[in-house]
Design an enzyme around this catalytic site. Structure first.
Site, PDB file in Angstrom:
ATOM      1  N   GLU A 111      18.030  46.833   8.025  1.00 14.86           N
ATOM      2  CA  GLU A 111      19.122  47.013   7.067  1.00 14.86           C
ATOM      3  C   GLU A 111      19.699  45.679   6.630  1.00 14.86           C
ATOM      4  O   GLU A 111      20.086  45.508   5.461  1.00 14.86           O
ATOM      5  CB  GLU A 111      20.221  47.893   7.682  1.00 14.86           C
ATOM      6  CG  GLU A 111      19.764  49.295   8.060  1.00 14.86           C
ATOM      7  CD  GLU A 111      19.169  50.054   6.885  1.00 14.86           C
ATOM      8  OE1 GLU A 111      19.628  49.838   5.734  1.00 14.86           O
ATOM      9  OE2 GLU A 111      18.243  50.863   7.098  1.00 14.86           O
ATOM     10  N   ASP A 132      11.179  45.782   6.241  1.00 19.80           N
ATOM     11  CA  ASP A 132      10.428  45.956   7.491  1.00 19.80           C
ATOM     12  C   ASP A 132       9.880  44.621   7.971  1.00 19.80           C
ATOM     13  O   ASP A 132       9.975  44.276   9.160  1.00 19.80           O
ATOM     14  CB  ASP A 132       9.266  46.936   7.283  1.00 19.80           C
ATOM     15  CG  ASP A 132       9.713  48.391   7.267  1.00 19.80           C
ATOM     16  OD1 ASP A 132      10.850  48.664   7.696  1.00 19.80           O
ATOM     17  OD2 ASP A 132       8.916  49.242   6.835  1.00 19.80           O
ATOM     18  N   GLU A 141      11.547  48.326   0.743  1.00 21.86           N
ATOM     19  CA  GLU A 141      11.563  48.766   2.141  1.00 21.86           C
ATOM     20  C   GLU A 141      10.504  48.036   2.960  1.00 21.86           C
ATOM     21  O   GLU A 141      10.723  47.709   4.135  1.00 21.86           O
ATOM     22  CB  GLU A 141      11.343  50.275   2.216  1.00 21.86           C
ATOM     23  CG  GLU A 141      12.457  51.113   1.609  1.00 21.86           C
ATOM     24  CD  GLU A 141      13.777  50.959   2.333  1.00 21.86           C
ATOM     25  OE1 GLU A 141      13.764  50.619   3.539  1.00 21.86           O
ATOM     26  OE2 GLU A 141      14.821  51.180   1.695  1.00 21.86           O
TER      27      GLU A 141
END
Length: 423
Positions: free
Chosen positions: A279, A362, A358
């Site tokens: 995040e 990661d 995303e």
């Protein structure tokens, strides 16, 4: 003519629903390719036979409902226009008061209430499924309370936006779309600023993280990432769901690092740290501002296309709808219909951009934590806990997934581990 149109709409929706049902329940394959069987990406290695069955069932039903909701919304807007209900809503509102400050909110209230009533069965079905499969733990009264909070927030914000929009349409016949877009910039930025401290607390209670040792580790990571935070907020989501989540939201002084209690309870500390690093990666790589820029770009295109198309729709069907011009508030369902269709058409591109972001988050989390095992464990637990499909069918992925599939994420982690060991 109206009877014929209704027949064609019902027939078209029925054929679409039948196709999606056949696709999801008979044609689509939720399994993993043979090359990845037995690896960390194979759900059979970390899920029981019963969990695998429930995951596949829940994924199929959830996706089916989601796909039904898209054209169903369009049918509602067409019905409101075709049966003259939009004109009736406007006339009723003007009968109460001639002042726009009263007419617009009252019209929005009537339109929103009508739409909510007709979409409620699908929403209730979706909630019942999540309860049946153990995802949703919230009481019906609690769920309805959240629904009502969303309803009134929607009415309030929509009344403000639509009131301004139709004032612009009336004043700037040919440039209203550009004027509206100009106002979108401060509006979206303002919403990002107030969301964490004004809107989110209406649904949940935010407290300081109960695990102080974990909070200190998270704040150390935030300091390394140059994120200006001095506390981590915990949300008591276990009263509502078994799902897990964490996020960094807001801008400026209202930025918040948030962790759901379900995430903290179901994951080991190292796994929680990987999730939080992911995040934080969104913040560090400016994905929050990228989302803002993306929203502004798509809204510019959407508003211009709406300007080009709305007039043609009203010239062709306005008389039968009881809509006199683009500036007529009764044209709003047509505008909503255009925005919804354009959003659906643009969604594959928007979701692809989201999936790319995303992947970047990661990769950032792996580099920050240097703990591939924690990453694998967190993704596997998330899959089991939420009954997510590891390898969703093509249409589900490209029309619904804003994240890489779990299979893709686990394969990436496996490859990263192999490359690290080779070095």
């Amino acid at each position: 003519m109206m009877k014929k149109r209704i027949t064609w709409i019902i027939l078209g929706f029925s054929i679409y629903a039948l196709f999606m049902g056949l696709y999801l329940f008979y044609w689509a394959d939720f399994g993993v390719p043979d090359a990845y069987k037995g690896t960390a990406a194979d759900p059979a290695t970390f899920m029981t036979e019963r969990e695998l069955q429930l995951s596949e069932e829940y994924s199929r039903y959830r996706s089916f409902l989601s796909f039904l909701a898209i054209p169903f919304e369009w049918i509602i807007y067409l019905g409101v226009l075709g049966f003259g209900l939009s004109r009736i809503f406007k006339q009723f509102s003007e009968g109460i008061s001639k002042k726009k400050i009263v007419v617009v909110p009252l019209y929005i209230l009537l339109l929103t209430a009508f739409t909510w009533v007709f979409t409620f069965p699908l929403q209730y079905w979706a909630r019942s499924l999540s309860v049946k499969y153990g995802i949703n733990t919230q009481s019906f009264s609690g769920w309805m309370k959240d629904e009502m909070v969303s309803f009134w927030i929607n009415v309030g914000l929509t009344s403000l936006v639509i009131g301004v929009l139709y004032a612009l349409i009336k004043r700037f016949r040919k440039k209203w779309w550009l004027a509206a877009w100009g106002l979108m910039i401060p509006y979206l930025a303002f919403m990002m600023y107030i969301q964490p401290v004004v809107i989110d607390p209406l649904y949940n209670d935010f407290t300081s993280l109960s695990d102080k040792a974990l909070e200190e580790q998270i704040l150390d990571m935030a300091e390394t990432a140059d994120i200006p935070a001095n506390r981590v907020f915990e949300v008591n989501m276990s009263e509502k769901t078994n799902a897990m989540n964490a996020y960094v939201s807001g801008i400026g002084s209202n930025l918040r690092i948030v962790l759901w209690d379900t995430t903290m309870d179901k994951l080991d500390d190292d796994e929680v740290l990987f999730i939080m690093a992911h995040e934080m990666g969104h913040y560090v790589m400016n994905h929050l501002y990228g989302n803002l820029i993306g929203a502004l770009g798509t809204s510019l295109v959407g508003l211009y296309l709406a300007y080009r198309l709305l007039g043609g729709m009203i010239r062709k069907w306005g008389k039968s709808w009881g809509v006199s011009s683009e500036a007529d508030l009764a044209s709003l369902p047509a505008l909503f219909l255009l925005f919804s269709v354009m959003s659906f058409i643009a969604s594959p591109v928007e979701l692809a951009i989201s999936r790319h972001a995303e992947v970047q988050a990661d990769e950032y989390a792996i580099e920050m934590t240097e703990d591939v095992d924690a990453a694998v464990g967190s993704f596997q637990t998330l899959t089991v806990n939420s009954l997510n499909e590891v390898n969703p069918p093509f249409l589900v992925k490209y029309l619904k997934y804003g994240h890489p599939t779990m299979m893709e994420r686990l394969i990436m982690l496996n490859d990263y581990k192999k490359n690290t060991q080779a070095e």
